[in-house]
Design a protein around this motif. Structure first.
Motif, short mmCIF file in Angstrom:
data_model
loop_
_atom_site.label_atom_id
_atom_site.label_comp_id
_atom_site.label_asym_id
_atom_site.label_seq_id
_atom_site.Cartn_x
_atom_site.Cartn_y
_atom_site.Cartn_z
N HIS A 196 0.84 -1.19 0.00
CA HIS A 196 0.00 0.00 0.00
C HIS A 196 0.88 1.24 0.00
O HIS A 196 1.95 1.26 0.61
CB HIS A 196 -0.91 0.03 1.23
CG HIS A 196 -2.07 -0.88 1.15
ND1 HIS A 196 -3.20 -0.57 0.41
CD2 HIS A 196 -2.30 -2.10 1.69
CE1 HIS A 196 -4.07 -1.57 0.53
NE2 HIS A 196 -3.54 -2.50 1.30
N ASP B 267 -4.36 4.63 -0.12
CA ASP B 267 -4.20 4.66 -1.57
C ASP B 267 -5.49 4.32 -2.32
O ASP B 267 -5.52 4.35 -3.55
CB ASP B 267 -3.07 3.73 -2.02
CG ASP B 267 -3.24 2.29 -1.56
OD1 ASP B 267 -4.30 1.96 -0.98
OD2 ASP B 267 -2.31 1.50 -1.78
N VAL C 18 -7.01 1.46 -2.51
CA VAL C 18 -6.97 0.12 -3.08
C VAL C 18 -7.27 -0.92 -1.99
O VAL C 18 -6.79 -0.81 -0.87
CB VAL C 18 -5.59 -0.17 -3.72
CG1 VAL C 18 -5.54 -1.58 -4.29
CG2 VAL C 18 -5.29 0.85 -4.81
N ARG D 139 -6.70 -4.86 -1.24
CA ARG D 139 -5.86 -5.97 -1.70
C ARG D 139 -6.23 -7.25 -0.95
O ARG D 139 -6.43 -7.21 0.26
CB ARG D 139 -4.38 -5.64 -1.47
CG ARG D 139 -3.91 -4.55 -2.40
CD ARG D 139 -2.44 -4.21 -2.16
NE ARG D 139 -1.93 -3.35 -3.22
CZ ARG D 139 -2.05 -2.02 -3.25
NH1 ARG D 139 -2.67 -1.40 -2.26
NH2 ARG D 139 -1.55 -1.33 -4.26
N GLU E 164 -6.18 -7.08 -6.59
CA GLU E 164 -6.25 -5.67 -6.21
C GLU E 164 -7.52 -5.07 -6.78
O GLU E 164 -7.82 -5.23 -7.97
CB GLU E 164 -5.03 -4.91 -6.72
CG GLU E 164 -3.74 -5.37 -6.09
CD GLU E 164 -2.54 -4.54 -6.50
OE1 GLU E 164 -2.67 -3.69 -7.41
OE2 GLU E 164 -1.48 -4.73 -5.90
N GLU F 180 -9.31 -1.50 -7.25
CA GLU F 180 -9.10 -0.05 -7.18
C GLU F 180 -10.44 0.66 -7.10
O GLU F 180 -11.31 0.47 -7.94
CB GLU F 180 -8.30 0.42 -8.38
CG GLU F 180 -6.90 -0.15 -8.35
CD GLU F 180 -5.90 0.70 -9.11
OE1 GLU F 180 -6.10 1.91 -9.23
OE2 GLU F 180 -4.93 0.10 -9.58
N GLN F 181 -10.60 1.48 -6.06
CA GLN F 181 -11.83 2.23 -5.86
C GLN F 181 -11.97 3.31 -6.93
O GLN F 181 -11.06 4.10 -7.12
CB GLN F 181 -11.81 2.90 -4.49
CG GLN F 181 -11.73 1.93 -3.34
CD GLN F 181 -13.08 1.37 -3.03
OE1 GLN F 181 -13.56 0.47 -3.69
NE2 GLN F 181 -13.69 1.90 -2.03
N SER G 283 -15.70 3.92 2.16
CA SER G 283 -14.67 4.85 1.69
C SER G 283 -14.85 6.25 2.25
O SER G 283 -15.92 6.63 2.74
CB SER G 283 -14.70 4.92 0.16
OG SER G 283 -14.46 3.67 -0.40
#
Length: 106
Positions: A4, A32, A34, A36, A47, A49-50, A72
């Motif tokens: 991260h 970040d 993300v 994982r 992974e 990714e938002q 988030s």
């Protein structure tokens, strides 16, 4: 956890095994943006990714499923499929950061 960029803010244990040995898979989410999925001590197996989500603040695995719920900084709750890596659903809470989650699988 190496992988991260920035702080790790949330960790969740996977109740199912997708990529590694039983009981050794977990998810991490960080600044970040993300999520994982880790299968042991090696590099992440997956992974997520938002999309525009900013930092990940909360994680919860839906028991008995291949889904992870992510809270988030942007106030969204997102549900991801761990098998495909696809975003299943995004819910705007209309508020501030989502810092905690609880899942009722029934």
């Amino acid at each position: 956890i190496h992988g991260h960029e920035g702080a790790v803010n949330a960790v969740a244990v996977s109740t199912m095994t997708w990529y590694g040995e039983p009981g050794k898979e977990f998810l991490s989410g960080g600044d970040d943006g993300v999520v994982r999925l880790w299968a042991g001590e090696e590099a992440p197996a997956l992974e997520l990714e938002q999309p525009y989500g900013g930092p990940v603040r909360a994680l919860e695995v839906i028991p008995g499923s291949a889904k992870v719920v992510v809270g988030s900084e942007d106030g969204y709750i997102r549900i991801w499929d761990l098998r495909s890596g696809d975003l299943d659903c995004a819910i705007n809470t209309g508020g501030g950061a989502v810092r905690g989650l609880a899942v009722n699988p029934g």
